[in-house]
Design a protein around this motif. Sequence first.
Motif, short mmCIF file in Angstrom:
data_model
loop_
_atom_site.label_atom_id
_atom_site.label_comp_id
_atom_site.label_asym_id
_atom_site.label_seq_id
_atom_site.Cartn_x
_atom_site.Cartn_y
_atom_site.Cartn_z
N ILE A 92 0.86 -1.26 0.01
CA ILE A 92 -0.17 0.04 0.00
C ILE A 92 0.83 1.31 -0.14
N ALA A 93 1.88 1.30 0.78
CA ALA A 93 3.01 2.45 0.94
C ALA A 93 3.35 3.07 -0.48
N TYR A 94 3.72 1.86 -1.23
CA TYR A 94 4.55 2.03 -2.61
C TYR A 94 3.56 2.22 -3.60
N GLN A 95 2.25 1.65 -3.71
CA GLN A 95 1.60 1.70 -4.68
C GLN A 95 0.09 2.56 -4.62
N GLN A 96 0.07 3.33 -3.27
CA GLN A 96 -1.14 3.90 -2.89
C GLN A 96 -1.50 5.28 -3.89
N PRO A 97 -2.68 5.47 -4.00
CA PRO A 97 -3.87 4.81 -3.57
C PRO A 97 -4.07 3.48 -4.42
N MET A 98 -4.69 2.32 -3.28
CA MET A 98 -5.11 1.26 -4.35
C MET A 98 -6.16 0.41 -3.65
N LEU A 119 -6.27 -0.67 9.11
CA LEU A 119 -7.31 0.21 9.56
C LEU A 119 -7.46 0.60 11.07
N GLU A 120 -7.44 -0.45 11.83
CA GLU A 120 -7.70 -0.46 13.52
C GLU A 120 -6.60 0.28 13.99
N ARG A 121 -5.36 0.18 13.41
CA ARG A 121 -4.07 0.48 13.94
C ARG A 121 -3.99 2.04 13.17
N ARG A 122 -4.84 2.35 12.59
CA ARG A 122 -4.48 3.67 11.89
C ARG A 122 -3.25 3.93 11.13
N LEU A 123 -2.90 2.85 10.52
CA LEU A 123 -1.54 2.99 9.74
C LEU A 123 -2.10 3.24 8.13
N ILE A 124 -3.27 2.78 7.84
CA ILE A 124 -3.90 3.02 6.47
C ILE A 124 -5.15 3.71 6.76
N ARG A 125 -5.65 4.32 5.73
CA ARG A 125 -7.30 5.00 5.84
C ARG A 125 -7.76 4.64 4.31
N ASP A 126 -9.13 4.88 4.21
CA ASP A 126 -9.98 5.06 3.06
C ASP A 126 -9.50 6.55 2.65
N VAL A 127 -8.82 6.40 1.53
CA VAL A 127 -8.77 7.66 0.72
C VAL A 127 -9.53 8.19 -0.35
N GLY A 128 -10.56 7.38 -0.73
CA GLY A 128 -11.63 7.75 -1.62
C GLY A 128 -12.11 6.40 -2.28
N ARG A 129 -12.41 6.77 -3.45
CA ARG A 129 -13.16 5.56 -4.21
C ARG A 129 -12.74 5.57 -5.74
N ARG A 130 -12.33 4.33 -6.23
CA ARG A 130 -12.03 4.35 -7.59
C ARG A 130 -13.09 4.34 -8.52
#
Length: 193
Positions: A94-100, A121-132
Amino acid sequence: MSRIFEVEALLFVADQPASAQSIADALQCERIEVEEALRELAEILSRGSAVQLVNIAGGYQLATKPQYAEQITRFLRPQKQRLSKGLMETLAVIAYQQPMTLAELEAVRGVQCDYSVRVLLERRLIRDVGRRHTPGRPVLYGTTQQFLHYFNLRDLQELPALAVPVAQPALDFEGPAELPAPVAEALGPLATN
């Protein structure tokens, strides 16, 4: 000198890294004045304090100096929340290919990732950034400020460089695959933090 103390006071009470602009807004002054105060505060702290000013996750924060980590660990006894290999792989992709999307992530990893995504998501390391903008409008995932803080990064530009370009996910993937070499290589530096 009072501007330095005002900046120090705000950083002391901040529960997350604060940007120079947010400090300037709170102090009702120009950003350049805050940036100068931050430079002077960093200099003062470097000369004689157990605390240092760090630029992390897009902002500034007061933190203890690394040489006191052992004493602080004995005092606070923090619970270790290590990331499993699967979580680290998912996070690295996810970090290298975001958003995915989840489907793109699973195509790259070759395994189901819904559990890993839920934990991250629970650990708040990623989040919903939108929709494709495709049929079904799948959720896009990206990393968070907490991700930058967790890995002690100022921004995503500080991610370790990949030796080879990252392959685009194969959305029609039907079988297991090995983790792409760039992602596997990226785990090493991240895992040491």
